[in-house]
Enzyme design. Sequence first.
Site, PDB file in Angstrom:
ATOM      1  N   TYR A 135      24.251  -7.747   1.211  1.00  0.00           N
ATOM      2  CA  TYR A 135      23.698  -6.523   0.619  1.00  0.00           C
ATOM      3  C   TYR A 135      24.817  -5.532   0.291  1.00  0.00           C
ATOM      4  O   TYR A 135      24.864  -4.967  -0.806  1.00  0.00           O
ATOM      5  CB  TYR A 135      22.686  -5.885   1.568  1.00  0.00           C
ATOM      6  CG  TYR A 135      22.174  -4.551   1.084  1.00  0.00           C
ATOM      7  CD1 TYR A 135      21.238  -4.479   0.056  1.00  0.00           C
ATOM      8  CD2 TYR A 135      22.631  -3.358   1.649  1.00  0.00           C
ATOM      9  CE1 TYR A 135      20.785  -3.249  -0.403  1.00  0.00           C
ATOM     10  CE2 TYR A 135      22.178  -2.134   1.200  1.00  0.00           C
ATOM     11  CZ  TYR A 135      21.259  -2.084   0.172  1.00  0.00           C
ATOM     12  OH  TYR A 135      20.810  -0.866  -0.284  1.00  0.00           O
ATOM     13  N   GLY A 186       0.810  -1.212   0.000  1.00  0.00           N
ATOM     14  CA  GLY A 186       0.000   0.000   0.000  1.00  0.00           C
ATOM     15  C   GLY A 186       0.840   1.256   0.000  1.00  0.00           C
ATOM     16  O   GLY A 186       0.428   2.299  -0.528  1.00  0.00           O
ATOM     17  N   GLU A 194      22.367  -9.306  13.083  1.00  0.00           N
ATOM     18  CA  GLU A 194      23.507  -9.740  12.293  1.00  0.00           C
ATOM     19  C   GLU A 194      23.596  -8.972  10.976  1.00  0.00           C
ATOM     20  O   GLU A 194      22.594  -8.763  10.296  1.00  0.00           O
ATOM     21  CB  GLU A 194      23.374 -11.241  12.000  1.00  0.00           C
ATOM     22  CG  GLU A 194      24.605 -11.872  11.394  1.00  0.00           C
ATOM     23  CD  GLU A 194      24.476 -13.379  11.267  1.00  0.00           C
ATOM     24  OE1 GLU A 194      25.482 -14.017  10.953  1.00  0.00           O
ATOM     25  OE2 GLU A 194      23.366 -13.899  11.483  1.00  0.00           O
ATOM     26  N   LYS A 225      25.969  -4.089  -3.442  1.00  0.00           N
ATOM     27  CA  LYS A 225      26.010  -2.673  -3.795  1.00  0.00           C
ATOM     28  C   LYS A 225      27.410  -2.250  -4.248  1.00  0.00           C
ATOM     29  O   LYS A 225      27.556  -1.382  -5.126  1.00  0.00           O
ATOM     30  CB  LYS A 225      25.537  -1.820  -2.618  1.00  0.00           C
ATOM     31  CG  LYS A 225      24.028  -1.780  -2.463  1.00  0.00           C
ATOM     32  CD  LYS A 225      23.383  -1.184  -3.699  1.00  0.00           C
ATOM     33  CE  LYS A 225      21.915  -0.926  -3.547  1.00  0.00           C
ATOM     34  NZ  LYS A 225      21.326  -0.326  -4.763  1.00  0.00           N
ATOM     35  N   ILE A 228      13.819  -5.927 -12.870  1.00  0.00           N
ATOM     36  CA  ILE A 228      15.063  -5.583 -13.552  1.00  0.00           C
ATOM     37  C   ILE A 228      15.832  -6.832 -13.972  1.00  0.00           C
ATOM     38  O   ILE A 228      16.815  -6.735 -14.711  1.00  0.00           O
ATOM     39  CB  ILE A 228      15.961  -4.678 -12.685  1.00  0.00           C
ATOM     40  CG1 ILE A 228      16.200  -5.289 -11.306  1.00  0.00           C
ATOM     41  CG2 ILE A 228      15.392  -3.288 -12.592  1.00  0.00           C
ATOM     42  CD1 ILE A 228      17.250  -4.574 -10.491  1.00  0.00           C
TER      43      ILE A 228
END
Length: 328
Positions: free
Chosen positions: A154, A40, A278, A158, A67
């Site tokens: 992550y 939402g 973590e 990046k 993507i």
Amino acid sequence: MNIAITGGAGFIGGHLAEHFAGHGHDVTVLDNFEPYYNLGIKDRNVDAAQSAAADAGGTYELAEGSITDADLVDELVAQADAVYHQAAQAGVRTSVEEPAKVNEYNVNGTINLLEAARRHDPDRVVVASSSSVYGKPESLPYDEDHPTTPVSPYGVSKLATEQYTRVYNEIYDLPTVALRYFTVYGPRMRPNMAMTNFVSRCLHGEPPVIYGDGAQTRDFTYIDDIKRVNAQLLTDDSADGEIMNVGSTDNIDIKTLAEVVRDEIDPSLELEYGDPREGDAEHTHADISKANELLGYEPTTDIREGVAKFIDWYRANQEWYDPLVRNS
């Protein structure tokens, strides 16, 4: 101009879409509506950009897809004068649990986009990176020459994203810029962040919960500063080929942030503590000298002002935004 935004129904991408559509540009958004948080909120981002386009006489088009779909990405980039690549699988903890998924979205998806840009040669490609690339600090604040030793999948994804972006500039002369964001916050932000958790709990009379001892520090960057630097890059090529920090320089520890939020809402509440999570970096602190030198970038909203603005917005939109209200 025709502007394509991946992840354009998300927090930062949605604000960029609203900004560009509100300035009369023709905006096309790609988003896969991953149910990582309440969809939402993404619907509200879409509504805001559509309204901005209608008011300014621009156009807004939403394409649902990922993507990781190279053909769909190619169609998106083929019509664009400028591309803003915001799409990613976010979340440090998600990346610890599903590193392959994070790599597929963040790394392979970025290569899809850069390959499409190499074929169609837009005037500008701006790619979102993250302070998570730094990981363990050898010195603070981080400048762009600081070693990059990410502590989560992550952060690794990046780092790969921004380095592919740099390489495509050097090898293929693609006009790219990669921006290392430092903990962006503001209206319609993801609801699973520390600041939103603190605000939500305090508004419901519950103490904010700090994971760890609260000594962790962060630069919190207000969304308006992020919008401003991205908008500048639409026509400013001063930073082509560069990787740059975009932060606030307004460093604060998590315990103090919890106290600032608590004191704005209900000073009688105590603080609570939980186990550390973590993969979270202990510290982030941006040196923005490079962005200042190349683009004249200066943050405009300090953390206490930004927190007050966010709490006001939260209260006004609590019925649809707050998970405890929405699920009651």
